[in-house]
Design a protein around this motif. Structure first.
Motif, mmCIF file in Angstrom:
data_model
loop_
_atom_site.group_PDB
_atom_site.id
_atom_site.type_symbol
_atom_site.label_atom_id
_atom_site.label_comp_id
_atom_site.label_asym_id
_atom_site.label_seq_id
_atom_site.Cartn_x
_atom_site.Cartn_y
_atom_site.Cartn_z
ATOM 1 N N LYS A 161 1.048 5.036 3.126
ATOM 2 C CA LYS A 161 2.161 4.972 2.277
ATOM 3 C C LYS A 161 1.650 5.627 0.770
ATOM 4 N N VAL A 162 2.421 6.626 0.542
ATOM 5 C CA VAL A 162 1.763 7.336 -0.887
ATOM 6 C C VAL A 162 3.073 7.493 -1.763
ATOM 7 N N PRO A 163 2.719 7.145 -3.065
ATOM 8 C CA PRO A 163 3.692 7.083 -4.136
ATOM 9 C C PRO A 163 4.537 8.198 -4.207
ATOM 10 N N SER A 164 5.823 8.227 -4.482
ATOM 11 C CA SER A 164 6.639 9.428 -4.580
ATOM 12 C C SER A 164 6.997 9.412 -5.974
ATOM 13 N N GLU A 165 7.418 10.633 -6.538
ATOM 14 C CA GLU A 165 7.812 10.859 -7.859
ATOM 15 C C GLU A 165 9.198 10.110 -8.055
ATOM 16 N N LYS A 166 9.932 10.124 -7.063
ATOM 17 C CA LYS A 166 11.422 9.841 -6.917
ATOM 18 C C LYS A 166 11.505 8.734 -5.886
ATOM 19 N N GLY A 167 11.923 7.554 -6.129
ATOM 20 C CA GLY A 167 12.309 6.638 -5.109
ATOM 21 C C GLY A 167 11.074 5.682 -4.572
ATOM 22 N N PRO A 168 11.117 5.201 -3.298
ATOM 23 C CA PRO A 168 10.107 4.444 -2.714
ATOM 24 C C PRO A 168 9.183 5.023 -2.231
ATOM 25 N N PRO A 169 7.699 4.758 -1.828
ATOM 26 C CA PRO A 169 6.710 5.374 -1.581
ATOM 27 C C PRO A 169 7.276 6.235 -0.046
ATOM 28 N N ARG A 170 6.420 7.206 0.199
ATOM 29 C CA ARG A 170 6.504 8.065 1.246
ATOM 30 C C ARG A 170 5.770 7.647 2.426
ATOM 31 N N LYS A 171 5.987 7.517 3.536
ATOM 32 C CA LYS A 171 5.112 7.282 4.608
ATOM 33 C C LYS A 171 4.567 8.801 5.339
ATOM 34 N N VAL A 172 3.147 8.869 5.038
ATOM 35 C CA VAL A 172 2.831 10.330 5.422
ATOM 36 C C VAL A 172 2.055 9.944 6.695
ATOM 37 N N TYR A 173 2.185 10.876 7.808
ATOM 38 C CA TYR A 173 1.718 10.675 9.092
ATOM 39 C C TYR A 173 0.761 11.717 9.443
ATOM 40 N N SER A 174 -0.303 11.195 10.090
ATOM 41 C CA SER A 174 -1.475 11.981 10.427
ATOM 42 C C SER A 174 -1.953 11.704 11.902
ATOM 43 N N LEU A 175 -2.346 12.767 12.636
ATOM 44 C CA LEU A 175 -2.817 12.501 13.662
ATOM 45 C C LEU A 175 -4.110 11.865 13.925
ATOM 46 N N ASN A 176 -3.949 10.765 14.858
ATOM 47 C CA ASN A 176 -5.521 9.955 15.035
ATOM 48 C C ASN A 176 -6.076 10.498 16.316
ATOM 49 N N ALA A 177 -7.012 9.795 16.628
ATOM 50 C CA ALA A 177 -7.880 10.315 18.038
ATOM 51 C C ALA A 177 -7.037 10.189 19.201
ATOM 52 N N LEU A 178 -6.345 8.879 19.269
ATOM 53 C CA LEU A 178 -5.433 8.796 20.517
ATOM 54 C C LEU A 178 -4.374 9.776 20.509
ATOM 55 N N GLY A 179 -3.900 10.054 19.429
ATOM 56 C CA GLY A 179 -2.694 11.142 19.216
ATOM 57 C C GLY A 179 -3.249 12.557 19.611
ATOM 58 N N GLY A 180 -4.423 12.792 18.994
ATOM 59 C CA GLY A 180 -5.114 14.020 19.586
ATOM 60 C C GLY A 180 -5.493 14.147 21.194
ATOM 61 N N GLU A 181 -5.677 13.183 21.615
ATOM 62 C CA GLU A 181 -5.905 13.028 23.076
ATOM 63 C C GLU A 181 -4.510 13.133 23.938
ATOM 64 N N TYR A 182 -3.465 12.611 23.427
ATOM 65 C CA TYR A 182 -2.102 12.894 24.014
ATOM 66 C C TYR A 182 -1.615 14.457 23.815
ATOM 67 N N LEU A 183 -2.034 14.947 22.412
ATOM 68 C CA LEU A 183 -1.560 16.213 22.401
ATOM 69 C C LEU A 183 -2.485 17.303 23.224
ATOM 70 N N GLU A 184 -3.782 16.899 23.356
ATOM 71 C CA GLU A 184 -4.459 17.813 24.442
ATOM 72 C C GLU A 184 -3.716 17.771 25.749
ATOM 73 N N GLU A 185 -3.489 16.453 26.188
ATOM 74 C CA GLU A 185 -2.804 16.339 27.515
ATOM 75 C C GLU A 185 -1.204 17.205 27.301
ATOM 76 N N PHE A 186 -0.822 17.168 26.288
ATOM 77 C CA PHE A 186 0.747 17.869 26.267
ATOM 78 C C PHE A 186 0.330 19.394 26.571
ATOM 79 N N TRP A 187 -0.680 19.844 25.870
ATOM 80 C CA TRP A 187 -0.795 21.283 25.907
ATOM 81 C C TRP A 187 -1.212 21.643 27.364
#
Length: 116
Positions: free
Chosen positions: A65-91
């Protein structure tokens, strides 16, 4: 976007979003904008947000959760190791299917030319 395109996109959008996150972490609206920049102009934010909730629950992304200039904090998503494995399988799956479909299309076109 036609119904057929919509249905095909449903099956691949998860991998596409993970690929976007592999380049750089982003929040929902940024992801939608990047998809549109890549030619997916009919993607609506609601579809992206629902997908982000699913991939977060499956543990494929980390969320900060990252503070936003306007409104509530934003949820910033980043790929983690499990997501990287999933992405490799997807490709890998994507490449397999794309090759088979192209082969089938070429075969059918060649057969049709023989029939002319």
């Amino acid at each position: 976007m036609g119904k057929q395109m919509t249905e095909m996109l449903k099956g691949t959008l998860e991998g596409i979003v993970l690929a976007i996150l592999a380049v750089q972490p982003a929040y929902g609206y940024e992801i939608t904008a990047r998809l549109r920049d890549q030619g997916f102009s009919d993607i609506v934010e609601g579809t992206v947000y629902a997908l982000l909730i699913r991939i977060e629950k499956r543990g494929l992304v980390d969320v900060e959760k990252v503070p936003s200039e306007k409104g509530p904090p934003r949820k910033v998503y980043s790929l983690n190791a499990l997501g990287g494995e999933y992405l490799e399988e997807f490709w890998g799956t994507w490449s397999f299917l794309a090759e088979r479909i192209e082969k089938l299309q070429n075969h059918i076109e060649n057969e049709q030319e023989k029939g002319d």
